[in-house]
Enzyme design. Structure first.
Site, PDB file in Angstrom:
ATOM      1  NE  ARG A 196       8.990  -4.336   9.055  1.00 28.12           N
ATOM      2  CZ  ARG A 196       8.336  -5.493   9.137  1.00 28.12           C
ATOM      3  NH1 ARG A 196       8.362  -6.180  10.268  1.00 28.12           N
ATOM      4  NH2 ARG A 196       7.666  -5.963   8.104  1.00 28.12           N
TER       5      ARG A 196
ATOM      6  N   GLY B 242      -5.797  -4.699  -1.736  1.00 31.80           N
ATOM      7  CA  GLY B 242      -4.851  -4.494  -2.824  1.00 31.80           C
ATOM      8  C   GLY B 242      -4.179  -3.141  -2.707  1.00 31.80           C
TER       9      GLY B 242
ATOM     10  CD  GLU C 156     -13.870   5.875   3.385  1.00 23.09           C
ATOM     11  OE1 GLU C 156     -14.450   4.777   3.540  1.00 23.09           O
ATOM     12  OE2 GLU C 156     -14.399   6.967   3.635  1.00 23.09           O
TER      13      GLU C 156
ATOM     14  CE  LYS D 152     -10.957  -5.014   6.612  1.00 23.80           C
ATOM     15  NZ  LYS D 152     -10.894  -5.795   5.352  1.00 23.80           N
TER      16      LYS D 152
ATOM     17  CD  GLU E  90      -0.928 -11.651   3.574  1.00 20.81           C
ATOM     18  OE1 GLU E  90       0.251 -12.067   3.437  1.00 20.81           O
ATOM     19  OE2 GLU E  90      -1.311 -10.546   3.167  1.00 20.81           O
TER      20      GLU E  90
ATOM     21  CB  VAL F 263      -0.948   0.007   1.217  1.00 25.56           C
ATOM     22  CG1 VAL F 263      -1.744   1.315   1.267  1.00 25.56           C
ATOM     23  CG2 VAL F 263      -1.904  -1.179   1.158  1.00 25.56           C
TER      24      VAL F 263
ATOM     25  CB  VAL G  86     -13.749  -0.140   6.774  1.00 24.83           C
ATOM     26  CG1 VAL G  86     -14.974  -1.030   6.613  1.00 24.83           C
ATOM     27  CG2 VAL G  86     -13.651   0.352   8.211  1.00 24.83           C
TER      28      VAL G  86
END
Length: 430
Positions: A48, A306, A131, A207, A192, A17, A134
């Site tokens: 990191r 995504g 925003e 959420k 994952e 993201v 969720v």
């Protein structure tokens, strides 16, 4: 007239993201400046692993010292996309202390400590927007918090996790078992390596807490949300659902009681009629169905995860926060004035689909029906199939409380003629 001095943005996290946020800030810089009324400048990126090559990002901006970055004093907005509880919580509160507003996508932190974070933002006169926390790119928090601010929301029902929806959709459309569908989701990158947060409902529960808090103007924390995963859903459950004209979805359900004095928030698999709009949500998409007094029924649909979709929501918040910064104002903060009671799952009333393994002999149905009646649970339909001394009995109830249903099932297990309870599933979306 546009201000020439740029607004400075610190980015915490540069993964899937974060890297998209940085890319859009760079490629759409002129449009963002025009929409905001001032240029926005990426002033630092906390990561990191600083040695990793990050295309389009000046290496001079990269740092491993996130605390020093948010303490600089010249940062206008901190964008937090690292996730988790710590160090995100400490970094956000430090950002407020040093004069920055915050845009976050951190559902886990907001569901656990949203009230404290809002209080910190208010104390320092700064914004906290989230925003992207969720439903990815789907505009949902702002419509609930602003567009429906004059309305009374009664129910929020939604698919808020793309991984689980992909798995259940595959099971429905192909007849695959849970593990087979999960393996495909993993291979395609939807799940994952450790899918626990998704398939056990932790992600959706966080959420749900956020949505319930905003929708009902009441503080709802993660621990207030009933959570049930979907790992026990079987191909047989889907066959039963199809016989009822239903499919199965992992739903986040937040609703106000009929008397308006309490709310509930829960996440669990449920059968929903094929006629319901949520039944047609396929693949990794998300959708949320909102029911309110004046607006009626609204549905929000789109990609719920995504890099690019989530970054879209982050940038929308960034524009809003930057505009507030320029005008010297802040946007909506926490609205918890209603302070409604959050009721336990035992008080939730819904329909149930119960599949029992029973002995195939006379009187079994009567015994089972008697148990339901003794616990005040009304039966809607019964379907029985038997062979070689064994039978399956499928009972669909009218609406009953979770506590009453649990008492019924406990009593059923004690019957000599009941070999086992094959599955229990709620029926929603009537």
């Amino acid at each position: 007239m546009m201000r020439t001095r740029p607004l400075k943005v610190a980015l915490l996290g540069c993964g899937v993201v974060g890297s998209e946020v940085a890319r859009i800030m760079t490629t759409h810089a002129d449009d963002l400046a025009a929409r905001i009324g001032a240029p926005v400048e990426l002033a630092g990126v906390a990561v990191r692993r600083p040695s990793k090559v990050r295309e389009g990002i000046d290496p001079a901006l990269v740092t491993t010292d996130a605390t020093a970055l948010v303490k600089r004093g010249d940062i206008d907005v901190v964008v937090e996309v690292i996730g988790g509880i710590e160090p995100a919580r400490a970094l956000i509160t430090t950002a407020f202390e040093y004069g920055a507003s915050v845009v976050s996508a951190n559902k886990a932190l907001l569901a656990q400590d949203g009230a404290a974070l809002h209080a910190a933002a208010e104390e320092h006169g700064r914004d906290l927007y989230y925003e992207a926390a969720v439903a990815g790119a789907i505009p949902l928090i702002r419509p609930l918090r602003e567009s429906l601010a004059g309305d009374k929301v009664n129910r929020v029902l939604g698919i808020v996790n793309g991984t689980t929806n992909f798995i259940l959709d595959k099971m429905d459309s192909t007849g695959a078992g849970y593990q087979e569908a999960l393996d495909e989701a993993t291979a395609l990158g939807y799940a994952e390596a450790d899918p626990t947060a998704d398939v056990e409902g932790f992600d959706a529960a966080a959420k749900a807490a956020i949505l319930a808090g905003i929708a009902f103007h009441t503080r709802v924390r993660f621990d207030d949300v009933y959570r049930e995963g979907m790992t026990e859903v079987t191909a047989a459950d889907f066959r039963s659902a199809k016989e009822m004209g239903c499919t199965i979805k992992l739903l986040a359900i937040c609703e106000r009681s009929k008397d308006g004095a309490s709310v509930t928030a829960r996440v669990h698999p449920a059968m929903i009629p094929l006629s319901h709009p949520l039944a047609s949500v396929r693949g990794a998409y998300n959708a949320v169905f909102v029911e309110s007094d004046a607006a009626g029924q609204l549905m929000f649909y789109g990609p719920g995860a995504g890099g690019a979709p989530t970054a879209s929501a982050v940038l929308g918040d960034l524009v809003a926060v930057c505009r507030n910064r320029l005008s010297g104002s802040t946007g909506p903060g926490e609205s918890a004035y209603a302070a409604l009671t959050v009721s336990p799952m035992g008080e939730v009333v819904t329909r149930y689909h119960i599949s029992l393994d029973v002995a195939d002999k006379p009187g079994v149905l009567a015994q089972v029906a008697t148990v339901f009646a003794e616990h005040g649970v009304s039966i809607d339909t019964v379907r029985q199939q038997g062979k070689d001394g064994e039978a399956s009995l499928v009972v669909v109830t009218h609406r009953a409380s979770d506590a009453a249903l649990n008492g019924t099932v406990e009593a059923l297990r004690k019957l000599d003629t009941v070999r086992g309870v094959a599955s229990i599933m709620r029926v929603e979306g009537e």
